[in-house]
Scaffold this active site. Structure first.
Site, mmCIF file in Angstrom:
data_model
loop_
_atom_site.group_PDB
_atom_site.id
_atom_site.type_symbol
_atom_site.label_atom_id
_atom_site.label_comp_id
_atom_site.label_asym_id
_atom_site.label_seq_id
_atom_site.Cartn_x
_atom_site.Cartn_y
_atom_site.Cartn_z
ATOM 1 N N GLY A 45 0.989 -1.214 0.067
ATOM 2 C CA GLY A 45 0.078 0.049 0.152
ATOM 3 C C GLY A 45 0.811 1.099 -0.015
ATOM 4 O O GLY A 45 0.622 2.045 -0.707
ATOM 5 N N CYS A 46 1.805 1.107 0.798
ATOM 6 C CA CYS A 46 2.824 2.541 0.872
ATOM 7 C C CYS A 46 3.607 2.593 -0.392
ATOM 8 O O CYS A 46 3.868 3.843 -0.806
ATOM 9 C CB CYS A 46 3.620 2.203 2.207
ATOM 10 N N THR A 47 3.819 1.644 -0.980
ATOM 11 C CA THR A 47 4.673 1.760 -2.242
ATOM 12 C C THR A 47 3.601 2.442 -3.478
ATOM 13 O O THR A 47 4.009 3.211 -4.116
ATOM 14 C CB THR A 47 5.100 0.284 -2.914
ATOM 15 N N SER A 50 3.089 6.168 -2.687
ATOM 16 C CA SER A 50 4.053 6.758 -2.963
ATOM 17 C C SER A 50 4.347 6.964 -4.442
ATOM 18 O O SER A 50 4.814 7.886 -5.107
ATOM 19 C CB SER A 50 5.518 6.239 -2.193
#
Length: 153
Positions: A45-47, A50
């Site tokens: 999710g963070c990738t 970003s």
């Protein structure tokens, strides 16, 4: 600390990015600042979040808005994450989660029946006057960056 409501002054911060450069909120007075807090470098999710911000950088730059990703872990972790995905904006290392606490996003979470403290995915849009314009809580990644861009535009 509690989440910062729109209209309130955004807490000051001073954090190093993936290149070791220090960024302070005061350095960006007079322009919009997008501060998105994400749980951890190089997780799915963070990738995606970003990379979505990276793809929309031209839009944010046209609006003179500065984009910062903030999470725990150190500058070396941020450098590896940025290098792997071609992220060119500052990823700020909040290793002791002090800034996450000031912004109210360091919260109790639970997963698989286990409770722990961590960053809850939250984005702040800070106005040129240093006050919070908008806050997105418990962010769902899909479509989020478009919503942030629309709030500036």
């Amino acid at each position: 600390m509690a989440l910062i409501d729109p209209g309130k002054k955004a807490p000051a911060f001073s954090l190093k990015d993936q290149n070791g450069k220090t960024h302070r909120l005061s350095d960006y007075a007079g322009q919009h600042v997008i501060l998105y807090f994400y749980p951890k470098d190089d997780t799915p999710g963070c990738t995606k979040e970003s990379c979505d911000f990276q793809s929309s950088l031209p839009t944010f730059k046209a609006s003179k808005a500065a984009v910062f990703g903030v999470s725990i872990l150190d500058e070396a972790s941020k450098a590896k994450f940025a290098g792997k995905y071609g992220l060119t904006f500052p990823l700020l290392a909040d290793a002791d989660h002090g800034v996450a606490e000031k912004y109210g996003v360091w919260q109790k979470k639970s997963r698989y029946g286990r409770s722990y403290m961590g960053i809850v995915r939250t984005t702040y849009l800070i106005g040129p006057d240093g006050k919070v314009v908008e806050r997105w809580d418990n962010v769902k990644v899909d479509g989020h960056v478009d919503a942030v861009a629309a709030a500036i535009g």
